[in-house]
Design an enzyme around this catalytic site. Structure first.
Site, PDB file in Angstrom:
ATOM      1  N   LYS A  52       1.052  -1.144   0.018  1.00 41.10           N
ATOM      2  CA  LYS A  52       0.111   0.015  -0.174  1.00 41.10           C
ATOM      3  C   LYS A  52       0.730   1.181   0.049  1.00 41.10           C
ATOM      4  CE  LYS A  52      -3.777  -2.299   1.798  1.00 41.10           C
ATOM      5  NZ  LYS A  52      -4.803  -2.597   3.179  1.00 41.10           N
ATOM      6  N   GLN A  96      -4.989  -1.347   9.097  1.00 42.04           N
ATOM      7  CA  GLN A  96      -5.020  -2.784   8.823  1.00 42.04           C
ATOM      8  C   GLN A  96      -5.531  -4.057   9.625  1.00 42.04           C
ATOM      9  OE1 GLN A  96      -3.942  -3.168   5.433  1.00 42.04           O
ATOM     10  NE2 GLN A  96      -3.921  -5.379   5.472  1.00 42.04           N
ATOM     11  N   ASP A 119     -11.450   2.479   3.395  1.00 39.67           N
ATOM     12  CA  ASP A 119     -12.027   0.818   3.393  1.00 39.67           C
ATOM     13  C   ASP A 119     -13.413   0.804   3.217  1.00 39.67           C
ATOM     14  OD1 ASP A 119      -9.842  -0.784   3.640  1.00 39.67           O
ATOM     15  OD2 ASP A 119      -9.489  -0.109   5.694  1.00 39.67           O
TER      16      ASP A 119
HETATM   17  N1  L34 Z   1      -8.347  -2.542   6.854  1.00 36.45           N
HETATM   18  N2  L34 Z   1      -7.603  -4.573   6.368  1.00 36.45           N
HETATM   19  C1  L34 Z   1      -7.919  -3.207   5.960  1.00 36.45           C
HETATM   20  N3  L34 Z   1      -8.250  -3.135   4.548  1.00 36.45           N
HETATM   21  C2  L34 Z   1      -7.850  -4.025   3.662  1.00 36.45           C
HETATM   22  O1  L34 Z   1      -8.204  -3.796   2.384  1.00 36.45           O
HETATM   23  C3  L34 Z   1      -7.359  -5.323   3.820  1.00 36.45           C
HETATM   24  N4  L34 Z   1      -7.058  -6.432   3.179  1.00 36.45           N
HETATM   25  C4  L34 Z   1      -7.198  -7.892   3.517  1.00 36.45           C
HETATM   26  C5  L34 Z   1      -6.815  -7.997   4.901  1.00 36.45           C
HETATM   27  N5  L34 Z   1      -6.929  -6.842   5.772  1.00 36.45           N
HETATM   28  C6  L34 Z   1      -7.053  -5.501   5.524  1.00 36.45           C
HETATM   29  C7  L34 Z   1      -6.048  -6.116   2.429  1.00 36.45           C
HETATM   30  O2  L34 Z   1      -5.344  -5.023   2.025  1.00 36.45           O
HETATM   31  C8  L34 Z   1      -6.452  -8.362   2.326  1.00 36.45           C
HETATM   32  N6  L34 Z   1      -5.523  -7.294   1.669  1.00 36.45           N
HETATM   33  C9  L34 Z   1      -4.549  -7.451   0.779  1.00 36.45           C
HETATM   34  C10 L34 Z   1      -4.200  -6.440   0.140  1.00 36.45           C
HETATM   35  C11 L34 Z   1      -2.960  -6.758  -0.889  1.00 36.45           C
HETATM   36  C12 L34 Z   1      -2.666  -7.983  -1.162  1.00 36.45           C
HETATM   37  C13 L34 Z   1      -3.403  -9.016  -0.546  1.00 36.45           C
HETATM   38  C14 L34 Z   1      -4.310  -8.798   0.343  1.00 36.45           C
HETATM   39  C15 L34 Z   1      -1.550  -8.217  -2.316  1.00 36.45           C
HETATM   40  O3  L34 Z   1      -0.794  -7.492  -2.314  1.00 36.45           O
HETATM   41  N7  L34 Z   1      -1.458  -9.685  -2.646  1.00 36.45           N
HETATM   42  C16 L34 Z   1      -0.457  -9.750  -3.428  1.00 36.45           C
HETATM   43  C17 L34 Z   1       0.439 -10.764  -3.002  1.00 36.45           C
HETATM   44  C18 L34 Z   1       1.019 -10.496  -1.841  1.00 36.45           C
HETATM   45  C19 L34 Z   1       2.069 -11.530  -1.137  1.00 36.45           C
HETATM   46  O4  L34 Z   1       2.963 -11.903  -2.094  1.00 36.45           O
HETATM   47  O5  L34 Z   1       1.869 -12.043  -0.121  1.00 36.45           O
HETATM   48  C20 L34 Z   1      -1.187 -10.409  -5.037  1.00 36.45           C
HETATM   49  O6  L34 Z   1      -0.574 -10.307  -5.879  1.00 36.45           O
HETATM   50  O7  L34 Z   1      -2.188 -10.979  -4.691  1.00 36.45           O
END
Ligand code: L34
Length: 285
Positions: A52, A96, A119
């Site tokens: 982020k 988060q 959010d």
């Molecule tokens: N307050 N909490 C709040 N807002 C959110 O919108 C979230 N979420 C979820 C968990 N808690 C939160 C997220 O940000 C899930 N989440 C989230 C955000 C980004 C990624 C995954 C989940 C992400 O960047 N995923 C990458 C891989 C990351 C890795 O290598 O671990 C992808 O390509 O899917």
């Protein structure tokens, strides 16, 4: 054989649009700031929060990180939220989740000013989503909508099945699909004949939090299959809710994990933060 929906590429496009608008606002002397709060040291949360912050830099936002220790009390966190609510340089506040067990998540979400709640978790914003009168869309479901739009598959009149009924994904996801005139079914652990229900879906969204939960017998030939799952296996590998390799042949379109919904969640967070700044400065959306 499925076409792969490229969440990375689509998120890059959304972010570049946000960047252009941010530059235009900067030229008018308006800068945009996102506060990101992380409590404790959940390694997955750490990765997401870093992503982020990186995205903020990419689109030209200022990001303010508050990394608080695991033993932070609810009072301390609420005091920080209060400070950020009052801070004019902060357009969006993101705490988060999950939070350590001594902190009541609901109390924290309720404390964030709805106009800074990028959010869209605050009850006021949740209510607005319900009646279709929203400025902020919850990031993950909004990202999924963009991914579906990228396929060119029309939602109106289609059978849409969401597996999972969380407040963060499943419920708002169902609402957004309903607003686009989908015929929506939300499944959960008590659903009978789950495979049969899922097999009706022209658009199937999996948000269960169980690795490889969706198997080919649950997928209609040619369906759009969206995988919200983010499960970490014991070997450290990231794995979705959909058995990707097995469902690939049957689906019409499918999202990978990583590189599907995850990057879109972040892109939509950027978009919401921009929206918050536009509303604050009286700029048309
Ligand atoms: N307050 N909490 C709040 N807002 C959110 O919108 C979230 N979420 C979820 C968990 N808690 C939160 C997220 O940000 C899930 N989440 C989230 C955000 C980004 C990624 C995954 C989940 C992400 O960047 N995923 C990458 C891989 C990351 C890795 O290598 O671990 C992808 O390509 O899917």
């Amino acid at each position: 054989m499925a076409a792969v929906i490229d969440g990375k590429a689509i998120s890059a496009k959304v972010k570049s649009e946000v960047r252009q608008e941010t530059e235009a606002l900067k030229a008018k002397g308006i800068s945009i700031g996102l506060a990101v709060v992380i409590v404790g040291d959940n390694p997955a949360s750490r990765v997401y929060v870093n992503n982020k912050k990186k995205a903020c830099a990419e689109v030209g936002f200022e990001s303010f990180e508050y990394a608080l220790p695991e033993e932070t009390t609810q009072e301390e966190l609420l005091a920080l939220v209060d400070k950020l609510n009052k801070d004019d340089t902060v357009n969006g506040i993101l705490v988060q989740l999950p939070l350590p067990k001594q902190i009541d998540e609901k109390a924290v979400i309720n404390a964030i000013l709805p106009e800074k709640d990028v959010d869209a978790f605050h009850p006021v914003n949740v209510g607005k989503i319900m009646i279709g009168d929203f400025a902020f869309l919850p990031c993950t479901p909004a990202g999924v909508m963009e991914l579906i739009a990228s396929t060119g598959v029309e939602i109106s009149g289609k059978e849409c099945v969401v597996i999972g009924r969380s407040n963060i994904v499943g419920k708002p996801m169902g609402m957004l699909l309903l607003h686009k005139n989908g015929t929506v079914t939300i499944c959960h652990s008590k659903t009978k004949n789950l495979a049969e229900v899922c097999r009706r879906a022209d658009i199937l969204v999996a948000a269960v939090g169980r690795a490889n939960f969706v198997t080919p017998d649950m997928v209609k030939e040619g369906a759009v299959v969206i995988d919200v799952g983010m499960n970490r296996l014991e070997n450290g590998k990231l794995c979705g809710d959909v058995d990707y390799a097995a469902c690939f042949e049957k689906a019409g379109y499918i999202t990978p994990v990583p590189g599907g919904v995850g990057p879109m969640t972040i892109a939509m967070l950027m978009k919401n933060t921009l929206t918050s700044a536009k509303i604050k400065n009286g700029i048309a959306l």
